[in-house]
Write an enzyme that holds these catalytic residues in place. Structure first.
Site, PDB file in Angstrom:
ATOM      1  N   LYS A 242       0.849  -1.201   0.000  1.00 47.99           N
ATOM      2  CA  LYS A 242       0.000   0.000   0.000  1.00 47.99           C
ATOM      3  C   LYS A 242       0.879   1.243   0.000  1.00 47.99           C
ATOM      4  CE  LYS A 242      -3.999  -1.764   2.605  1.00 47.99           C
ATOM      5  NZ  LYS A 242      -5.001  -1.655   1.534  1.00 47.99           N
ATOM      6  N   ARG A 316     -10.229 -11.538   1.417  1.00 48.89           N
ATOM      7  CA  ARG A 316     -11.068 -12.568   0.786  1.00 48.89           C
ATOM      8  C   ARG A 316     -10.370 -13.924   0.788  1.00 48.89           C
ATOM      9  NH1 ARG A 316     -11.379  -9.151  -4.680  1.00 48.89           N
ATOM     10  NH2 ARG A 316     -11.118  -7.476  -3.146  1.00 48.89           N
TER      11      ARG A 316
HETATM   12  N1  BES Z   1      -8.279  -3.826   4.010  1.00 50.07           N
HETATM   13  C1  BES Z   1      -8.402  -3.374   2.670  1.00 50.07           C
HETATM   14  C2  BES Z   1      -9.706  -2.619   2.412  1.00 50.07           C
HETATM   15  C3  BES Z   1      -9.896  -1.309   3.113  1.00 50.07           C
HETATM   16  C4  BES Z   1      -9.563  -0.122   2.474  1.00 50.07           C
HETATM   17  C5  BES Z   1     -10.453  -1.248   4.369  1.00 50.07           C
HETATM   18  C6  BES Z   1      -9.767   1.085   3.121  1.00 50.07           C
HETATM   19  C7  BES Z   1     -10.651  -0.049   5.008  1.00 50.07           C
HETATM   20  C8  BES Z   1     -10.321   1.118   4.376  1.00 50.07           C
HETATM   21  C9  BES Z   1      -8.354  -4.559   1.696  1.00 50.07           C
HETATM   22  O1  BES Z   1      -7.593  -5.635   2.112  1.00 50.07           O
HETATM   23  C10 BES Z   1      -7.780  -4.051   0.423  1.00 50.07           C
HETATM   24  O2  BES Z   1      -6.673  -3.623   0.442  1.00 50.07           O
HETATM   25  N2  BES Z   1      -8.569  -4.082  -0.633  1.00 50.07           N
HETATM   26  C11 BES Z   1      -8.157  -3.595  -1.884  1.00 50.07           C
HETATM   27  C12 BES Z   1      -8.649  -4.559  -2.939  1.00 50.07           C
HETATM   28  C13 BES Z   1      -8.037  -4.333  -4.280  1.00 50.07           C
HETATM   29  C14 BES Z   1      -6.583  -4.714  -4.279  1.00 50.07           C
HETATM   30  C15 BES Z   1      -8.794  -5.172  -5.286  1.00 50.07           C
HETATM   31  C16 BES Z   1      -8.791  -2.223  -2.105  1.00 50.07           C
HETATM   32  O3  BES Z   1      -9.919  -2.011  -1.659  1.00 50.07           O
HETATM   33  O4  BES Z   1      -8.139  -1.358  -2.662  1.00 50.07           O
HETATM   34 ZN    ZN Z   2      -5.522  -5.440   1.594  1.00 46.41          ZN
END
Ligand code: BES
Ligand code: ZN
Ligand code: ZN
Length: 466
Positions: A242, A316
């Site tokens: 991230k 997931r």
């Molecule tokens: N934990 C995150 C989702 C999230 C984002 C929770 C902001 C709370 C606040 C999740 O694991 C994630 O990173 N999801 C990605 C998915 C993408 C790579 C398809 C996302 O939402 O960007």
């Molecule tokens: Zn994630």
């Protein structure tokens, strides 16, 4: 803060008066001169008169909660030792307002700020069994919500999978629940390669937590519910790292798992006549030489193969194996709900304050939305469709862990989970994406900055209505 019920007026340092629908009945001139309008989150303290006026814009329960929370926050800026409020109806909303509005997270503050212990007296017309029950249940639910807030707010170095398991054991001991903590050996023996991969680069071993509540004594369980939580104690994104700004607050990625722990704590306190299983995948998503990679193909417990295209879509992967575990190990399930801070897309789509509800059973999803609104949480449904489902196709494996389109990410994540639900459970399953409300940067209504405890109140409300 101590809440006390009383049937008569008590002389205290201050009386809290809610101004409903902007109708000011007493001290009109003074309040007018202070430009008090009676809007939500507005209050005026008149110490000489021992009065605290708070705005309560509408007649609904959440307006009461917000008004009372506004009052308690104001009281906390004073050295008052006691306060009084008269309540005609909706006692539980007042209790919610006090208990949820009074919450602060002080674990890491080296100096205590002004904390004069306050006695709050709530006058009701009579204290009979039903009033007592309403009062105690509301306190118990709020206590669980505040416990979840504490867990989620705790720094990731102080709250990793093993600690989460210890919290579960403590909750089990306190409430007489069964508690199984399964380690990585179990995950390996049971081919849970999807969940295992996510935690591989962490110095903390992954844990699968399984709590079981069964009603005590002669009460027979009316239904069997399974609650599954995403317990990512930290989500760095893994090798699909991230960006810095997006990593901050990812301690909140355990929000779903913590909500499940909180729900079990509340269910036991309320002695509800249902059997409830709480399953949490507690994992830390990190980077390192042993990290799982984009391009890896994982095999989940049910034999399904998953092509990893993004290691940040890890929740997931953990949930897939947890869903398989639950459906293998628990028979005759009536409801199977999962709670997860699953996608940023859900937050973009419906805003920070609202839960996204998904699944195959529209009536059940609508019931959950109604339970949410009745309990003071916000929720809306996000419908699946065949076109987004196709975007999860993989050329080399059974499914991809991300969609091939940049749009509709909350729904495609929900549909990824759906592919791990057996035919018999399709209509019993609901996915709750709590990514928005689980953790919000600034305070909202009676919720503080940070963790809110999303998912607990809506689920207890749903259970009470069964
Ligand atoms: N934990 C995150 C989702 C999230 C984002 C929770 C902001 C709370 C606040 C999740 O694991 C994630 O990173 N999801 C990605 C998915 C993408 C790579 C398809 C996302 O939402 O960007
Ligand atoms: Zn994630
Ligand atoms: Zn995550």
């Amino acid at each position: 803060m101590n809440l006390n019920l009383t049937t008569k007026k008590i002389d205290t340092d201050c009386e809290i008066v809610l101004i409903r629908n902007k109708k000011i009945k007493e001290n009109k001139e003074i309040l007018k001169s202070l430009n008090f309008k009676g809007n939500d989150e507005e209050c005026v303290l008149l110490p000489e008169l021992k009065k605290l006026y708070v705005g309560c814009e509408n007649a609904d329960h959440d307006s009461i909660r917000i008004a009372v929370a506004t009052a308690v926050k104001k009281l906390n800026t004073t050295n008052f030792k006691s306060a009084y409020i008269k309540v005609k109806s909706n006692l539980s909303s007042y209790v919610d307002g006090f208990e949820l509005g009074n919450y602060t997270f002080t674990k890491y503050k080296s100096k205590n700020e002004n904390t004069v212990e306050k006695n709050i007296y709530i006058e009701v017309s009579k204290i009979d069994k039903s009033i007592q029950k309403e009062f105690e249940e509301s306190v118990a639910i709020c206590t669980s919500v505040n416990m979840v807030r504490d867990f989620v707010n705790t720094a990731p170095d102080d709250f990793y999978p093993e600690i989460m398991a210890k919290k579960a054991i403590a909750i089990a001991k306190e409430n007489n629940l069964e508690c199984k903590i399964l380690d990585e050996d179990y995950l390996k023996e049971n081919n849970m390669g999807s969940m295992l991969a996510v935690g591989r680069a962490s110095r903390h071993r992954s844990k699968l937590i399984h709590l079981t509540y069964k009603p005590s004594g002669k009460i027979k369980a009316k239904k069997k519910m399974v609650l599954i939580g995403k317990g990512l104690t930290y989500d760095s994104g893994g090798l699909s790292l991230k960006p810095s700004d997006f990593m901050v607050s990812m301690k909140s990625d355990k929000g779903g798992g913590c909500a499940v722990l909180g729900i079990l704590n509340a269910v036991a306190a309320l002695n509800l006549p249902i059997e409830v299983h709480g399953i949490v995948g507690a994992v830390e998503n990190m980077i390192g030489g042993d990290a799982y990679k984009p391009d890896d193909v994982l095999i989940a417990r049910n034999g399904k193969t998953i092509e990893v295209k993004n290691t940040d879509a890890e929740g997931r992967l953990v949930l897939a194996d947890c869903l398989c575990y639950a459906q293998d190990e628990i028979e005759d399930i009536d409801y199977i709900f999962d709670y997860a801070t699953l996608t940023g897309a859900c937050v973009v789509g419906v805003g920070e304050y609202t839960n996204g509800i998904m699944g195959n059973n529209i009536a059940l999803q609508n019931e959950i939305v109604k339970s949410a609104l009745d309990s003071g949480e916000l929720a809306t449904t996000l419908p699946f469709n065949r076109y987004l489902r196709k975007t999860l196709k993989s050329q080399i494996a059974d499914i991809c862990n991300i969609s091939s389109t940049r749009y509709g990410g909350a729904i495609s994540a929900g549909m990824f989970l759906d592919s791990f639900i057996t035919d018999e459970n399709k209509e019993k399953w609901v996915h709750l994406d709590i990514a928005g409300p689980a953790f919000v940067d600034s305070a909202w209504g009676y919720n503080p900055a940070g963790a809110s405890g999303a998912g607990v109140r809506l689920t207890i409300e749903f259970m009470k209505n069964l």
